[in-house]
Motif scaffolding. Structure first.
Motif, mmCIF file in Angstrom:
data_model
loop_
_atom_site.group_PDB
_atom_site.id
_atom_site.type_symbol
_atom_site.label_atom_id
_atom_site.label_comp_id
_atom_site.label_asym_id
_atom_site.label_seq_id
_atom_site.Cartn_x
_atom_site.Cartn_y
_atom_site.Cartn_z
ATOM 1 N N LYS A 67 -58.125 138.938 40.160
ATOM 2 C CA LYS A 67 -57.957 140.309 40.626
ATOM 3 C C LYS A 67 -56.501 140.745 40.478
ATOM 4 C CE LYS A 67 -59.436 140.867 44.762
ATOM 5 N NZ LYS A 67 -60.095 141.214 46.035
ATOM 6 N N ILE A 68 -56.327 141.945 39.942
ATOM 7 C CA ILE A 68 -54.997 142.561 39.877
ATOM 8 C C ILE A 68 -54.959 143.690 40.902
ATOM 9 C CG2 ILE A 68 -53.336 143.807 38.460
ATOM 10 C CD1 ILE A 68 -54.465 142.488 36.011
ATOM 11 N N LYS A 97 -57.845 149.781 45.571
ATOM 12 C CA LYS A 97 -56.907 149.879 44.460
ATOM 13 C C LYS A 97 -56.696 148.523 43.794
ATOM 14 C CE LYS A 97 -54.788 153.073 42.256
ATOM 15 N NZ LYS A 97 -55.558 154.163 41.661
ATOM 16 N N ALA A 98 -57.748 147.992 43.199
ATOM 17 C CA ALA A 98 -57.662 146.712 42.510
ATOM 18 C C ALA A 98 -58.619 146.721 41.334
ATOM 19 C CB ALA A 98 -57.991 145.567 43.459
ATOM 20 N N ILE A 99 -58.315 145.890 40.339
ATOM 21 C CA ILE A 99 -59.208 145.705 39.210
ATOM 22 C C ILE A 99 -59.470 144.217 39.049
ATOM 23 C CG2 ILE A 99 -58.586 147.797 37.951
ATOM 24 C CD1 ILE A 99 -56.618 146.222 36.335
ATOM 25 N N ALA A 132 -47.216 149.162 37.551
ATOM 26 C CA ALA A 132 -48.391 149.444 38.384
ATOM 27 C C ALA A 132 -48.943 148.205 39.072
ATOM 28 C CB ALA A 132 -49.492 150.080 37.522
ATOM 29 N N VAL A 133 -48.594 147.011 38.576
ATOM 30 C CA VAL A 133 -49.152 145.776 39.121
ATOM 31 C C VAL A 133 -48.446 145.410 40.426
ATOM 32 C CG1 VAL A 133 -49.566 143.330 38.715
ATOM 33 C CG2 VAL A 133 -49.765 144.969 36.827
ATOM 34 N N GLU A 134 -49.207 145.253 41.479
ATOM 35 C CA GLU A 134 -48.646 144.853 42.765
ATOM 36 C C GLU A 134 -48.710 143.344 42.947
ATOM 37 O OE1 GLU A 134 -46.679 145.208 46.203
ATOM 38 O OE2 GLU A 134 -47.213 146.938 44.971
ATOM 39 N N ALA A 135 -49.862 142.742 42.595
ATOM 40 C CA ALA A 135 -50.009 141.289 42.778
ATOM 41 C C ALA A 135 -51.197 140.796 41.970
ATOM 42 C CB ALA A 135 -50.194 140.957 44.253
ATOM 43 N N LEU A 136 -51.188 139.508 41.654
ATOM 44 C CA LEU A 136 -52.305 138.827 40.994
ATOM 45 C C LEU A 136 -52.884 137.826 41.984
ATOM 46 C CD1 LEU A 136 -50.558 137.990 37.593
ATOM 47 C CD2 LEU A 136 -51.783 140.073 38.197
ATOM 48 N N THR A 137 -54.179 137.925 42.242
ATOM 49 C CA THR A 137 -54.792 137.042 43.239
ATOM 50 C C THR A 137 -56.139 136.539 42.735
ATOM 51 O OG1 THR A 137 -55.912 138.863 44.369
ATOM 52 C CG2 THR A 137 -53.700 138.297 45.137
ATOM 53 N N PRO A 138 -56.505 135.322 43.109
ATOM 54 C CA PRO A 138 -57.844 134.837 42.743
ATOM 55 C C PRO A 138 -58.902 135.508 43.607
ATOM 56 C CG PRO A 138 -56.732 133.242 44.137
ATOM 57 C CD PRO A 138 -55.726 134.318 43.863
ATOM 58 N N LEU A 139 -60.136 135.533 43.105
ATOM 59 C CA LEU A 139 -61.256 136.008 43.905
ATOM 60 C C LEU A 139 -61.666 134.911 44.876
ATOM 61 C CD1 LEU A 139 -63.252 137.674 41.032
ATOM 62 C CD2 LEU A 139 -62.330 138.882 42.992
#
Length: 830
Positions: A67-68, A97-99, A132-139
């Protein structure tokens, strides 16, 4: 309605205006790119490490799916993601607000390289869009747990039939391998005391789901699989209670079957009772889907749940009370029936409803070309739509089928569903004292599949009658009581992305409250009369529910197809919507009284649209024009994505403004775009909108478009400005656009079915001096223009005056012919 005339053709100005391309994503700028970039690089390393170390207990390839999270003020385009080596799988609603993205590169090399450039480690490019990217996280497992399972977790020792959805990577063969692997693994884990299985699956263009039987341990393991999108409980059917309605019809004549070219309505429900004497002559075909071996629905297509027969009766004949009163049943519609529900109102726990729907629709529309209307008076009462959420699954399937079968021109009709707020006995009195406030509560929102964007969703109205069973009983009273008031059980909008839903309302009945209980006999006076499944004891019964409001709209749609057999499904939807009106009486909670501020008026209108949609449809208004009610239309239109189309509405006759009365101009636009339920940014891949201009010189409008077309053909891309709506307003003056069409443009354009109405004052200017110009625009959301370059649509304009003595039809007819001649001359000049 007297003096009925055929509708008129709406003149189209055959010059298309290329639209200014929409602004790009982003807009958010960071001052700390170096620090922020370093943090994101660390997160990339953590995500890739987790994917490598995660062991799949199901032996599934651990796809790199993560997830971004995005900054609230910004976004990332699909193109930017693709250039970074990522594939967008889903966009979460704006609130989150995530993709969710997928990478076939386990090392994220391209994304890592761009992030290094962004943060200053490398200096080739800056890649500003990464701001635009705030953080990268696993699902996490919780991200994959469906809402119904949250509300009703698996119990110890329970083996449940659940719905498993996988992230679709775009490769059907690859998804098939995942399905087969899960099937094999479940078979291997089965024992003599615990049977696990994958019993059904569906792989579409964007959707991959399976029906599985598992326990809590297996559920926990699946919730940790990268490829798993969601696991949830399966849908449950929700129906109404009803009783038989005894009435002798021994003096009715024999029923003659409709002609072979009459339109057919497919009822997807609990089946129909084929032996019913009033239904048998109109049933064209009935089958069970997809239970070919009759292992679940052993008795075949006949109705054992006493629901589908009632729905079919109204679809076939419309107002059955009128038929009984007149003692005539003259069918002009065929009924087709697809049974998917057993005698206990249950879906097959081993089969996916999506597959049942697809197989049923595919069979009937291919075997019976006259089958053009699909009625679904069923829904999943557990899946209530919530604001800001993505599209529900069955609704998404209907939209997918509607888009796939565009060439068949199918009109889908869906019941809004029934709500039962205050279901506890101690609260029942509130059904009367709190009516209709509770209809606006979250618990009363529409359910799956009523959120379908392309289907017509139908809510329910009261017939406006009191109790007949015990009329002198003071404590036995109907709740709504007034004709046209919303039924106390109807469900309300809005829908996905704020679409106006339901689209329509029609009569579905009322509740009778008997003290602290809802009368179980569905009091005949407040209920809808339809056909009984138990026809040997009574041909008729009474029932209440949105299930019986929807087939009234289906009957109307079929009548329009009989009148206009070459019409597109978009045109049928547009005509129905144009004909719809609010009931004469509505509760004070939804009225717009005097003394309200503009904000309060807007709030009241939004309540009206949430309850009534565009109103109750009228067959004669949809089918015919009259002297004082003129409908102009254009069907089978095609517009390039990013372009404008222009239409000319003749100047209104002076008498139209001079005669006292109410004057309205209505515009309806219907289109059937591609959809994707994983997109939280926009469920519709293409959106459309319209704007109306008055007091504008025709030649200037046409010349502006001709100049643009010439510049394009000459390849002078840099020497002209692409006109937009704002450019037109600047060119022709700020007062040239009719901006009081209701609903307003911002609300209208959210839907695939739009109507805007303006009430024209006698003091209004520029309606009678020169033609009006209607500009229809088409916008790309997420479709690739090279794959879907255009969108089909239909357009309807209606002009009406409340005084029947105002002669509009012939005057507008003459003006329309003149406008068409001018358009032909303009085409020659080009």
């Amino acid at each position: 309605m007297t003096n009925q005339f055929d509708h008129l053709k709406l003149p189209r100005v055959y010059v298309q205006l290329p639209r200014k391309s929409g602004g790009g994503f982003g807009g958010y700028k960071r001052d700390d790119r170096s620090t922020h970039g370093q943090n994101l690089l660390s997160q990339i390393a953590a995500v890739t490490k987790s994917a490598k170390e995660r062991k799949s207990s199901f032996r599934l390839d651990p796809k790199l799916i993560f997830k971004i999270k995005l900054v609230k003020e910004s976004n990332l385009s699909d193109d930017d993601l693709a250039k970074s080596g990522l594939t967008m799988l889903a966009r979460e609603p704006a609130a989150n607000k995530a993709i969710v993205v997928f990478s076939s590169d386990a090392e994220l090399k391209e994304f890592h390289n761009r992030m290094e450039n962004y943060s200053g480690i490398k200096t080739d490019h800056k890649y500003d869009y990464l701001d635009a990217v705030e953080a990268l996280t696993p699902l996490e497992p919780q991200d994959r747990l469906g809402r119904l399972l949250e509300l009703e977790p698996l119990q110890p020792g329970e083996i449940a039939a659940l719905d498993l959805e996988l992230w679709h990577t775009g490769d059907r063969d690859e998804m098939r391998k995942y399905i087969n692997q899960i099937r094999q693994d479940l078979q291997e884990r089965s024992t003599s005391t615990a049977t696990f299985a994958l019993t059904d699956h569906h792989i579409g263009d964007y959707l991959c789901i399976a029906r599985i039987k598992i326990n809590q341990q297996l559920l926990d393991e699946l919730l940790n699989e990268f490829i798993v999108k969601e696991v949830d409980r399966r849908p449950k059917a929700a129906f109404e209670k009803r009783i038989e309605y005894n009435l002798s019809l021994s003096d009715l004549p024999d029923i003659i079957s409709p002609s072979t070219n009459c339109c057919g309505i497919l009822i997807i429900d609990s089946g129909v009772q084929r032996g019913h004497s009033l239904l048998a002559p109109v049933i064209g075909d009935a089958e069970v889907f997809p239970d070919a071996k009759r292992e679940f629905l052993k008795s075949g297509p006949d109705d054992e749940a006493d629901h589908g027969t009632g729905v079919a009766g109204i679809a076939a004949y419309g107002n059955i009370e009128d038929c009984i009163r007149k003692k005539t049943f003259d069918p002009t519609v065929w009924i087709f029936s697809a049974r998917i529900i057993n005698e206990n109102n249950e879906f097959d726990e081993e089969l996916l409803l999506e597959n049942q729907l697809e197989e049923a629709i595919s069979y009937f529309v291919n075997q019976h070309p006259n089958c053009k209307v699909i009625n679904l008076s069923l829904g999943n009462a557990e899946q209530i739509y919530q604001d800001g959420k993505k599209q529900l699954r069955l609704a998404a399937k209907l939209d997918e089928l509607a888009y796939r079968y565009q060439h068949k021109n199918l009109v889908f009709i869906v019941a809004a569903g029934n709500s039962y707020v205050y279901s506890q006995r101690d609260d029942r009195e509130l059904l009367r004292t709190d009516y209709p406030n509770y209809l606006l509560e979250p618990e009363a929102r529409i359910i799956d599949p009523a959120t379908s964007a392309i289907a017509l969703t139908v809510g329910s109205l009261s017939l406006g009658r009191g109790s007949m069973t015990y009329p002198s009983d003071a404590q036995r009273n109907a709740i709504a009581k007034v004709p046209g008031y919303p039924s106390p059980f109807t469900r309300t909008g809005f829908g996905v992305d704020g679409m106006i839903k339901p689209d329509l309302v029609d009569f579905g009945g009322d509740f009778v409250l008997d003290g602290d209980r809802i009368a179980q006999d569905n009091d005949a006076a407040v209920s809808v009369v339809t056909f009984s499944q138990n026809y040997n004891s009574s041909l008729f019964k009474v029932a209440s529910g949105t299930s019986f409001a929807a087939p009234r709209a289906a009957h109307l749609a079929a009548q329009l197809f009989n009148k206009y057999p070459e019409a597109s499904s978009n045109m049928i939807r547009a005509l129905i919507t144009t004909s719809a009106k609010l009931p004469d009486e509505i509760p004070s909670l939804f009225q717009i009284g005097s003394g309200l501020t503009q904000k309060q008026k807007t709030e009241q209108r939004e309540k009206q649209w949430a309850i009534y949609g565009y109103g109750q449809a009228d067959l004669e208004r949809a089918m015919y024009s009259t002297e004082n009610y003129v409908v102009m239309w254009e069907d089978h239109l095609e517009i390039a994505v990013g372009d404008f189309d222009l239409f000319e509405i003749p100047a209104l006759p002076p008498e139209f403004l001079q005669k006292k009365g109410k004057r309205h101009l209505s515009i309806a636009l219907a289109f059937d775009p591609p959809t994707r339920h994983t997109r939280g940014d926009s469920y519709l891949g293409i959106t459309m909108e319209f704007n109306l201009f008055k007091g504008v010189d025709r030649e200037n409008v046409i010349n502006a478009r001709v100049d643009v077309e010439k510049a394009k053909k000459a390849g002078k891309e840099g020497s002209y400005s692409e006109l937009s709506i704002e450019d037109l307003k600047k060119q022709f003056g700020s007062g040239c656009m009719v901006d009081d069409l209701l609903p307003g443009a911002n609300l209208r354009k959210k839907s695939a079915l739009q109507r805007g109405v303006v009430e024209i004052s006698s003091q209004a200017t520029n309606y009678d001096k020169s033609p009006l110009y209607l500009v229809v625009s088409c916008n790309r959301k997420w479709v690739k223009v090279e794959e879907i370059p255009s969108q089909r649509y239909a357009l309807v304009v209606a002009i009406s005056h409340s005084d029947p003595e105002v002669k509009l039809y012939n005057r507008l007819n003459v003006a329309l012919k003149q406008a068409n001649q001018l358009n032909q001359q303009a085409r020659i000049r080009q």
